[in-house]
Design a protein around this motif. Structure first.
Motif, PDB file in Angstrom:
ATOM      1  N   ASN A 192      -5.495   0.401   7.134  1.00  9.43           N
ATOM      2  CA  ASN A 192      -4.194  -0.281   7.260  1.00  9.43           C
ATOM      3  C   ASN A 192      -3.944  -0.785   8.676  1.00  9.43           C
ATOM      4  O   ASN A 192      -2.803  -0.801   9.160  1.00  9.43           O
ATOM      5  N   THR A 193      -5.018  -1.183   9.385  1.00 13.16           N
ATOM      6  CA  THR A 193      -4.871  -1.752  10.725  1.00 13.16           C
ATOM      7  C   THR A 193      -5.492  -3.135  10.754  1.00 13.16           C
ATOM      8  O   THR A 193      -6.325  -3.491   9.923  1.00 13.16           O
ATOM      9  N   LYS A 194      -5.074  -3.930  11.750  1.00 13.73           N
ATOM     10  CA  LYS A 194      -5.618  -5.266  11.934  1.00 13.73           C
ATOM     11  C   LYS A 194      -6.969  -5.180  12.650  1.00 13.73           C
ATOM     12  O   LYS A 194      -7.180  -4.267  13.456  1.00 13.73           O
ATOM     13  N   SER A 216      11.536   2.265   8.955  1.00 15.16           N
ATOM     14  CA  SER A 216      11.853   1.456   7.768  1.00 15.16           C
ATOM     15  C   SER A 216      13.363   1.307   7.621  1.00 15.16           C
ATOM     16  O   SER A 216      14.113   2.281   7.790  1.00 15.16           O
ATOM     17  N   CYS A 245      -1.185  -1.743  13.654  1.00 12.35           N
ATOM     18  CA  CYS A 245      -0.917  -1.563  12.223  1.00 12.35           C
ATOM     19  C   CYS A 245      -0.641  -2.896  11.551  1.00 12.35           C
ATOM     20  O   CYS A 245      -0.087  -3.824  12.152  1.00 12.35           O
ATOM     21  N   GLU A 246      -1.014  -2.979  10.278  1.00 10.71           N
ATOM     22  CA  GLU A 246      -0.666  -4.157   9.482  1.00 10.71           C
ATOM     23  C   GLU A 246       0.826  -4.161   9.178  1.00 10.71           C
ATOM     24  O   GLU A 246       1.525  -3.152   9.353  1.00 10.71           O
ATOM     25  N   GLU A 247       1.306  -5.294   8.696  1.00  8.78           N
ATOM     26  CA  GLU A 247       2.725  -5.437   8.384  1.00  8.78           C
ATOM     27  C   GLU A 247       3.132  -4.436   7.299  1.00  8.78           C
ATOM     28  O   GLU A 247       2.457  -4.296   6.283  1.00  8.78           O
ATOM     29  N   GLY A 248       4.235  -3.712   7.522  1.00  9.43           N
ATOM     30  CA  GLY A 248       4.723  -2.738   6.558  1.00  9.43           C
ATOM     31  C   GLY A 248       4.111  -1.358   6.712  1.00  9.43           C
ATOM     32  O   GLY A 248       4.451  -0.449   5.950  1.00  9.43           O
ATOM     33  N   CYS A 293      -2.771   3.951   9.750  1.00  9.31           N
ATOM     34  CA  CYS A 293      -1.358   3.584   9.616  1.00  9.31           C
ATOM     35  C   CYS A 293      -0.901   3.888   8.189  1.00  9.31           C
ATOM     36  O   CYS A 293      -1.686   3.849   7.240  1.00  9.31           O
TER      37      CYS A 293
END
Length: 974
Positions: free
Chosen positions: A282-284, A408, A295-298, A311
């Motif tokens: 879940n990372t770029k 969040s 981290c990726e979006e969300g 992430c």
């Protein structure tokens, strides 16, 4: 004629020797390599040193020889040309190759013949040319041959001397002949350097090897360290004991001797020597040289999450929220299921909020409501809520949370509105006294919760006189049914205690639980006044009672003491029986004015006729040591070791020889060498001890790497520790505990021996003994004993740590080939021996505890024995192996044979790691070059014929060290 004969020998020799010697040293003078006239001065000019020219394979070589033996008082000098000293070099090595004729070969002319010559040096700041004065030279050494030449076969001698300290810009060497027939074949003057190298990602410059020198370096590009990297250059030109390790920057990893940027898609978060890692889930994707993967979006990371973690997303709402009324006072239990989406995290927690809501608004339930175990940080999907009112509706909201919920905006929750099902009546916990009189009591109580408005509570009150009971212990209560929570009870007796209990009744008459019993006393009737007589009587009675108690107590105490004396109880713990006697203390035999008294007091005299010598097994300080037998009644012939005193001894030598027996005679322990007795009434004194078949521990262990399992090694160490605990309990210090002074019998039982350096601990505040000089075994001795010559049991513990290292390293020499000066310096700078190969981590940690610089923090031998017992009872504790660096523990050689080139042969490499017994095995397998050695795998080594596990590991780790090595010299690191 003799000189011409010597020159003929020189010609034959030069045609046979191999002249092309390669070396890493920095050469200042090489007589053999000179291709022209040497220009050395001789004095006297004639009849002294003579230059000899010889052509070999078209190359001209020069040698000097002298053979003036006809007359006495020869004084022939040979002086070199001016030799420039390199700045920073305070010592040089002078290597001489020479031939000396045996004086006996000259017959009658040998009366004035000598077989030695002298080496001199003279320092100067400039070349003085032919100005030669003997008074300016100082003597370095007398050069004596190991072998002299008798026939046509020349015996060439090589001698190397260290000359220094040097302080001027240059120097001359002088050779003085005082009547020998000698030929000087080669003179080579050189100094050694530690070559420039990269160690632990630090660059160190080439350094002149002059004693032990600390050298500062610098971290390579993209590497840093907290302090300046330092390393030591030894007098032998080796780098040792690096003190600081550089580490690659964040985003870089160590590749060989450089720090390379992490590849795209990889990262490294901190300064360390770790390798780059693949970006987590879940990372770029990261760019080159990344220290973090975003981290990726969300998806998020919690503040406590390390950059290496994946992430994660916040959790969804809990599911299936339900409630259930529990028995008791206003209790309700909530249940729910975990959310469908957890975000991939394991730190899922729950929180519960209670509110009272109507059509218009909601308000918090208040602090009266209790949650078990609490309203927040719930790990299980359930909570118990208590102290609720039965006539109210409650709204509960449950939220699932994790470490990333704070990032969040959405907060998914589950909600339920519920009320108590009223079934059980409330409980009464306290009854209060409102008023009292001699015949009545007024009481009140409050239920634990308020009932609904449509329900009226009734109460059942029971009471009795406290001492009112019928036969058979059946208590009779009076019972009242009440509509109110208060009552006044009349018709009671004055000054009387009554017991009350009450409980509530439910709507259908079902009873609740009773309260605890409460006691109340009615008021007494008014009493008539008779003055102070009752008080005086009470005081008198009390005084008499106190006196009687004191008398009785005194009689009982006296009787107890008398009984204790009769049976030897706690009042007399040491002399009541033998089992309470303390351990006897050691008595120093040197305190006796007449040493013979001590010998006869502690040692048994043996009849020489019962002793038989068989074979010499060693040589001691005072004479030879024999294996023999001793005839003992009932046991037959028992093998013994016999120490003898060599002929021609003095009386002091005899007393020193027997003093060790006087010491041993006071000991009796299975792990201390047993003394059978001495022979003093015989021409040659002898000491007879038990015979230990396997000899000294260090010698027995050498070559047995892999044959003895760690569990058995620990058992041997336990025996040594038990013996040392016995000595320590006797207030005795050994001072020379080492594996060479521990003997091993056929059952691998270890026994402490050699009490030549031992002394008793003085009875002072610190229990120390200060020596009057003498030798100290530096490698085994604690730093405070070296510095102040004060010895304690704590210094013996340090030595025991070194013995542990020797045992786990199978007889390896502590600190390898470091000099005593290098050892002392390294220890004072907190260097400690590294863990041997395959050493259990628990054992190495115990070694480090024994080597604590502050002696009071070291374990006692009692602690060591108990610790080793625990390890032996739990063998699985020995399976974890301490970290091991083969370049430290095996002292791996470099890939060169000492001259910067690859090892010239596989045999040379095997000999350097003490595995020469496998030369033929490697040859049969076709492994003949070092390139083939580097390509070997583990199974290849086994197929060659190496079967012992320890030998396989030594060869495998050696190959590993050869592959990793990047310089031409071997080093060892910590």
């Amino acid at each position: 004629m003799e000189l011409r004969g010597l020159n003929l020998f020189l010609f034959l020799f030069i045609n046979r020797v191999f002249l092309s010697l390669q070396s890493k040293e920095q050469v200042l003078l090489d007589m053999r390599a000179s291709g022209s006239e040497l220009g050395w001065l001789t004095s006297p000019y004639e009849n002294g040193w003579e230059i000899v020219q010889t052509v070999v394979n078209g190359t001209l070589f020069y040698t000097y020889s002298v053979c003036s033996i006809e007359t006495t008082e020869q004084d022939n000098w040979l002086r070199t040309t001016f030799i420039q000293r390199r700045p920073g070099t305070s010592r040089v090595s002078v290597e001489l190759s020479f031939v000396v004729r045996d004086c006996n070969t000259f017959g009658g002319a040998s009366v004035a013949c000598k077989e030695t010559f002298n080496l001199f040096i003279s320092e100067a700041d400039a070349d003085v040319g032919t100005n030669f004065r003997k008074g300016q030279f100082r003597k370095v050494a007398t050069i004596a041959p190991d072998e002299v030449t008798q026939g046509r076969v020349l015996k060439v001698n090589t001698e190397t001397k260290t000359v220094g300290p040097l302080s001027k810009k240059g120097f001359y060497l002088g050779f003085q002949d005082v009547g020998a027939c000698v030929a000087l074949l080669s003179v080579r003057v050189y100094y050694k350097t530690c070559p420039s190298t990269v160690q632990s990602l630090a660059v160190f410059p080439e350094t002149v090897a002059d004693a032990l020198r600390e050298v500062e370096g610098a971290c390579i590009e993209n590497a840093v360290s907290q302090a300046t990297p330092r390393i030591y250059c030894t007098a032998e030109g080796k780098w040792v004991v690096p003190m600081v390790q550089c580490q690659c920057l964040a985003g870089y990893e160590a590749t060989g001797d450089s720090c390379q940027a992490c590849k795209p898609g990889y990262f490294k978060p901190s300064v360390s020597n770790d390798l780059c890692q693949v970006c987590p889930d879940n990372t770029k994707p990261s760019a080159s040289g990344a220290s973090e993967c975003l981290c990726e979006e969300g998806f998020f990371r919690a503040p406590s999450d390390p950059p290496t973690s994946a992430c994660s997303a916040p959790p969804s709402a809990p599911r299936d929220l339900t409630s259930m009324t529990l028995p008791g006072e206003g209790k309700l239990q909530l249940f729910w299921s975990p959310p469908l989406v957890t975000g991939g995290r394991s730190d899922l927690m729950y929180s519960v909020v209670c509110k009272l809501c109507d059509e218009a608004s909601c308000i918090p339930c208040g602090e009266k409501i209790r949650f078990e175990p609490g309203p927040t940080n719930l790990q299980d999907p359930t909570v118990v809520v208590s102290d609720l009112d039965s006539h109210l509706n409650y709204t509960f909201t449950v939220e699932a949370q994790s470490g990333v919920s704070q990032f969040s905006a959405e907060r998914p929750t589950a909600t339920i509105t519920t009320a108590l099902d009223y079934t059980d009546p409330p409980k009464v916990t306290e009854i209060h006294l409102a008023d009292r009189s001699p015949t009545s009591l007024s009481l009140s109580w409050t239920p634990t919760r308020r009932p609904p408005a449509h329900i009226n509570h009734r109460y059942e009150l029971m009471y009795r006189r406290k001492d009112d009971s019928t036969e058979g212990d059946v208590t009779t209560y009076k019972v009242l049914i009440l509509d109110k929570s208060f009552v006044q009870i009349d018709g009671l007796l004055p000054a009387t205690t009554y017991t009350f209990r009450v409980h509530a009744l439910g709507p259908e008459g079902n009873p609740g639980s009773y309260s605890a019993d409460h006691e109340f006393i009615t008021s007494p009737l008014a009493a008539p006044q008779f003055g102070n007589k009752p008080t005086m009587v009470m005081v008198a009675v009390f005084g008499v009672a106190v006196i009687l108690l004191v008398v009785v107590a005194g009689l009982l105490l006296r009787k107890r003491r008398l009984n204790a004396r009769r049976r030897g109880g706690p009042e007399d713990p040491y002399f009541s029986s033998d089992q309470h006697k303390p351990l006897k203390m050691y008595i120093d035999p040197h305190t006796y004015e007449d040493p013979n008294i001590a010998i006869h007091k502690f040692v048994t005299e043996i009849d020489p006729s019962v002793i038989g010598k068989q074979k010499v097994i060693g040589v001691g300080e005072f004479g030879e040591v024999f294996r023999g037998v001793m005839k003992i009644p009932g046991r037959g012939e028992v093998p013994v070791a016999i120490k003898t005193l060599k002929p021609g001894y003095s009386e002091k030598q005899r007393q020193d020889f027997l003093s060790e027996a006087t010491i041993m005679g006071q000991f009796s322990h299975p792990n201390i060498i047993h003394l059978e007795g001495v022979i003093t009434k015989f021409k040659h004194a002898m000491i007879v001890t038990e015979y230990m078949e396997n000899g000294a521990l260090d010698t027995h262990l050498k070559g047995r790497d892999g044959e003895i399992p760690p569990y058995q090694l620990v058992g041997m160490l336990r025996g040594i520790a038990a013996g040392m605990k016995y000595l320590s309990d006797m207030n005795y210090v050994h001072r020379d505990l080492a594996a060479r002074n521990v003997l091993v019998n056929g059952n691998l039982e270890c026994k402490v021996s050699d009490f030549g350096l031992s002394r008793v601990l003085e009875d002072d505040a610190e229990g120390t003994y200060t020596t009057r000089g003498g030798k100290i075994p530096i490698r085994w001795t604690a730093p405070e004993a070296i510095a102040y010559r004060k010895f304690t049991s704590a210094s013996d513990v340090w030595s025991f740590g070194i013995v542990m290292w020797e045992v786990m390293a199978f007889g390896e020499r502590p600190y390898w080939d470091m000099s005593n000066h290098e050892v002392m310096k390294a220890i004072n700078e907190n260097f400690r021996l590294p863990a041997p190969m395959d050493c259990p981590s628990t054992i190495y940690q115990l070694m480090l505890q024994c080597w604590l610089h502050e002696r009071l923090k070291r374990p006692r031998f009692l602690d060591i024995v108990n610790f080793l017992d625990k390890l032996l009872k739990s063998p699985e504790s020995l399976k974890t192996i301490a970290d091991f660096d083969p370049r430290v523990s095996i002292r791996l050689p470099s890939t060169s044979g000492g001259d910067g080139t690859m090892f010239r042969s596989v045999a040379e490499w095997l000999e350097s790691i003490k595995m020469s017994q496998y030369k033929e095995s490697f040859a049969r397998a076709g492994i003949t070059t070092m390139e083939q050695v580097l390509a070997l795998r583990h199974e290849d080594i086994r197929n060659i014929g190496v079967r012992l596990p320890g030998h396989m590991k030594r060869i495998a780790y050696s190959i590993l060290g050869l592959k990793d090595e990047t310089s031409s010299l071997s080093v060892f690191a910590v």
